[in-house]
Design a protein around this motif. Structure first.
Motif, PDB file in Angstrom:
ATOM      1  N   GLN A   1       0.845  -1.189   0.000  1.00 60.18           N
ATOM      2  CA  GLN A   1       0.000   0.000   0.000  1.00 60.18           C
ATOM      3  C   GLN A   1       0.881   1.241   0.000  1.00 60.18           C
ATOM      4  OE1 GLN A   1      -2.771   0.121   3.233  1.00 60.18           O
ATOM      5  NE2 GLN A   1      -3.634   2.089   2.641  1.00 60.18           N
ATOM      6  N   VAL A   2       0.581   2.152  -0.909  1.00 63.69           N
ATOM      7  CA  VAL A   2       1.376   3.370  -1.013  1.00 63.69           C
ATOM      8  C   VAL A   2       0.896   4.389   0.017  1.00 63.69           C
ATOM      9  CG1 VAL A   2       2.074   5.258  -2.515  1.00 63.69           C
ATOM     10  CG2 VAL A   2       1.760   2.955  -3.462  1.00 63.69           C
ATOM     11  N   GLN A   3       1.828   4.957   0.731  1.00 65.47           N
ATOM     12  CA  GLN A   3       1.512   5.992   1.722  1.00 65.47           C
ATOM     13  C   GLN A   3       2.405   7.199   1.495  1.00 65.47           C
ATOM     14  OE1 GLN A   3       2.021   3.721   5.430  1.00 65.47           O
ATOM     15  NE2 GLN A   3      -0.171   4.027   5.788  1.00 65.47           N
ATOM     16  N   LEU A   4       1.796   8.383   1.553  1.00 64.87           N
ATOM     17  CA  LEU A   4       2.522   9.636   1.450  1.00 64.87           C
ATOM     18  C   LEU A   4       2.262  10.418   2.725  1.00 64.87           C
ATOM     19  CD1 LEU A   4       1.764   8.728  -1.576  1.00 64.87           C
ATOM     20  CD2 LEU A   4       2.301  11.093  -2.167  1.00 64.87           C
ATOM     21  N   VAL A   5       3.316  10.811   3.410  1.00 59.79           N
ATOM     22  CA  VAL A   5       3.180  11.493   4.686  1.00 59.79           C
ATOM     23  C   VAL A   5       3.915  12.826   4.623  1.00 59.79           C
ATOM     24  CG1 VAL A   5       3.557  11.384   7.162  1.00 59.79           C
ATOM     25  CG2 VAL A   5       3.035   9.284   5.887  1.00 59.79           C
ATOM     26  N   GLU A   6       3.123  13.908   4.664  1.00 59.91           N
ATOM     27  CA  GLU A   6       3.706  15.253   4.621  1.00 59.91           C
ATOM     28  C   GLU A   6       4.048  15.742   6.014  1.00 59.91           C
ATOM     29  OE1 GLU A   6       0.250  15.558   1.448  1.00 59.91           O
ATOM     30  OE2 GLU A   6       0.501  14.748   3.468  1.00 59.91           O
ATOM     31  N   SER A   7       5.005  16.631   6.076  1.00 61.64           N
ATOM     32  CA  SER A   7       5.352  17.301   7.324  1.00 61.64           C
ATOM     33  C   SER A   7       5.988  18.649   6.987  1.00 61.64           C
ATOM     34  CB  SER A   7       6.309  16.449   8.155  1.00 61.64           C
ATOM     35  OG  SER A   7       7.509  16.215   7.449  1.00 61.64           O
ATOM     36  N   GLY A   8       6.090  19.492   8.009  1.00 62.04           N
ATOM     37  CA  GLY A   8       6.796  20.757   7.836  1.00 62.04           C
ATOM     38  C   GLY A   8       5.930  21.997   7.739  1.00 62.04           C
ATOM     39  N   GLY A   9       4.615  21.812   7.729  1.00 65.31           N
ATOM     40  CA  GLY A   9       3.753  22.978   7.673  1.00 65.31           C
ATOM     41  C   GLY A   9       3.756  23.738   8.997  1.00 65.31           C
ATOM     42  N   GLY A  10       3.096  24.885   8.983  1.00 66.33           N
ATOM     43  CA  GLY A  10       3.017  25.671  10.204  1.00 66.33           C
ATOM     44  C   GLY A  10       2.632  27.103   9.939  1.00 66.33           C
ATOM     45  N   LEU A  11       2.834  27.920  10.954  1.00 67.15           N
ATOM     46  CA  LEU A  11       2.519  29.354  10.893  1.00 67.15           C
ATOM     47  C   LEU A  11       3.802  30.138  10.666  1.00 67.15           C
ATOM     48  CD1 LEU A  11       0.543  31.736  11.345  1.00 67.15           C
ATOM     49  CD2 LEU A  11       1.079  31.551  13.794  1.00 67.15           C
ATOM     50  N   VAL A  12       3.781  31.028   9.693  1.00 66.16           N
ATOM     51  CA  VAL A  12       4.972  31.814   9.376  1.00 66.16           C
ATOM     52  C   VAL A  12       4.542  33.226   8.996  1.00 66.16           C
ATOM     53  CG1 VAL A  12       4.952  31.085   6.956  1.00 66.16           C
ATOM     54  CG2 VAL A  12       7.110  31.803   8.026  1.00 66.16           C
ATOM     55  N   GLN A  13       5.400  34.176   9.266  1.00 70.92           N
ATOM     56  CA  GLN A  13       5.109  35.565   8.910  1.00 70.92           C
ATOM     57  C   GLN A  13       5.383  35.799   7.423  1.00 70.92           C
ATOM     58  OE1 GLN A  13       7.454  38.015  11.543  1.00 70.92           O
ATOM     59  NE2 GLN A  13       5.869  37.983  13.121  1.00 70.92           N
ATOM     60  N   PRO A  14       4.755  36.790   6.847  1.00 68.12           N
ATOM     61  CA  PRO A  14       5.060  37.131   5.447  1.00 68.12           C
ATOM     62  C   PRO A  14       6.545  37.387   5.269  1.00 68.12           C
ATOM     63  CG  PRO A  14       3.138  38.329   6.195  1.00 68.12           C
ATOM     64  CD  PRO A  14       3.698  37.648   7.409  1.00 68.12           C
ATOM     65  N   GLY A  15       7.075  36.869   4.171  1.00 66.43           N
ATOM     66  CA  GLY A  15       8.498  36.981   3.924  1.00 66.43           C
ATOM     67  C   GLY A  15       9.316  35.844   4.486  1.00 66.43           C
ATOM     68  N   GLY A  16       8.693  35.020   5.289  1.00 68.64           N
ATOM     69  CA  GLY A  16       9.397  33.909   5.905  1.00 68.64           C
ATOM     70  C   GLY A  16       9.512  32.701   5.001  1.00 68.64           C
ATOM     71  N   SER A  17      10.076  31.629   5.571  1.00 69.87           N
ATOM     72  CA  SER A  17      10.337  30.408   4.810  1.00 69.87           C
ATOM     73  C   SER A  17       9.842  29.184   5.569  1.00 69.87           C
ATOM     74  CB  SER A  17      11.838  30.257   4.547  1.00 69.87           C
ATOM     75  OG  SER A  17      12.347  31.316   3.764  1.00 69.87           O
ATOM     76  N   LEU A  18       9.498  28.168   4.812  1.00 69.16           N
ATOM     77  CA  LEU A  18       9.171  26.858   5.354  1.00 69.16           C
ATOM     78  C   LEU A  18       9.669  25.812   4.365  1.00 69.16           C
ATOM     79  CD1 LEU A  18       5.452  27.087   6.611  1.00 69.16           C
ATOM     80  CD2 LEU A  18       7.476  26.761   8.032  1.00 69.16           C
ATOM     81  N   ARG A  19       9.985  24.632   4.880  1.00 67.99           N
ATOM     82  CA  ARG A  19      10.295  23.509   4.003  1.00 67.99           C
ATOM     83  C   ARG A  19       9.359  22.358   4.322  1.00 67.99           C
ATOM     84  NH1 ARG A  19      15.596  19.704   2.870  1.00 67.99           N
ATOM     85  NH2 ARG A  19      15.028  18.787   4.893  1.00 67.99           N
ATOM     86  N   LEU A  20       8.618  21.945   3.309  1.00 64.10           N
ATOM     87  CA  LEU A  20       7.737  20.801   3.439  1.00 64.10           C
ATOM     88  C   LEU A  20       8.466  19.543   2.987  1.00 64.10           C
ATOM     89  CD1 LEU A  20       4.417  22.251   1.951  1.00 64.10           C
ATOM     90  CD2 LEU A  20       5.327  22.437   4.287  1.00 64.10           C
ATOM     91  N   SER A  21       8.149  18.447   3.651  1.00 63.43           N
ATOM     92  CA  SER A  21       8.699  17.153   3.271  1.00 63.43           C
ATOM     93  C   SER A  21       7.562  16.178   3.042  1.00 63.43           C
ATOM     94  CB  SER A  21       9.617  16.603   4.371  1.00 63.43           C
ATOM     95  OG  SER A  21      10.704  17.461   4.617  1.00 63.43           O
ATOM     96  N   CYS A  22       7.784  15.232   2.163  1.00 60.41           N
ATOM     97  CA  CYS A  22       6.804  14.182   1.906  1.00 60.41           C
ATOM     98  C   CYS A  22       7.546  12.866   1.780  1.00 60.41           C
ATOM     99  CB  CYS A  22       6.017  14.491   0.647  1.00 60.41           C
ATOM    100  SG  CYS A  22       4.912  13.151   0.131  1.00 60.41           S
ATOM    101  N   ALA A  23       7.347  12.007   2.749  1.00 63.62           N
ATOM    102  CA  ALA A  23       7.965  10.688   2.736  1.00 63.62           C
ATOM    103  C   ALA A  23       7.001   9.686   2.104  1.00 63.62           C
ATOM    104  CB  ALA A  23       8.312  10.264   4.154  1.00 63.62           C
TER     105      ALA A  23
END
Length: 113
Positions: free
Chosen positions: A1-23
């Motif tokens: 069974q194929v599973q995709l699990v995202e992580s890395g989201g959240g709250l950030v101010q304008p101009g900021g950065s985030l990195r999302l991951s998907c295993a």
């Protein structure tokens, strides 16, 4: 069974950065194109970035120059580096294999001051 699990989201101010991951589990990750989509409240799901099995990338005009999609086939993981975030980037971000064949559960990204 194929599973995709995202992580890395959240709250950030304008101009900021985030990195999302998907295993990805349960598939031959390296042979599939992968993508990131997003869905804002009251809007349709839209493509953000696609990366082919060979590493070619394609971006929505709204994120070009700010977002970078990448993959690590050794880790069965796809990433979305998001820089210079804007209010309008607020959405649930989904990882997809195919794209469109299998989907993750989504991770919330909120850009707010």
């Amino acid at each position: 069974q194929v599973q995709l699990v995202e992580s890395g989201g959240g709250l950030v101010q304008p101009g900021g950065s985030l990195r999302l991951s998907c295993a990805v589990r349960g598939s031959r990750f390296s042979i599939y194109d992968m993508g990131w989509y997003r869905q804002a409240p009251g809007k349709q799901r839209e493509s953000v970035a696609i990366i082919s099995s060979g590493g070619r990338t394609n971006y929505a005009d709204s994120v070009k120059g700010r977002f970078t999609i990448s993959r690590d086939n050794a880790k069965n993981t796809v990433y979305l580096q998001m820089n210079s975030l804007k209010f309008e980037d607020t959405a649930v971000y989904f990882c997809t294999q195919g794209p469109g064949t299998y989907w993750g559960q989504g991770t919330q990204v909120t850009v707010s001051s």
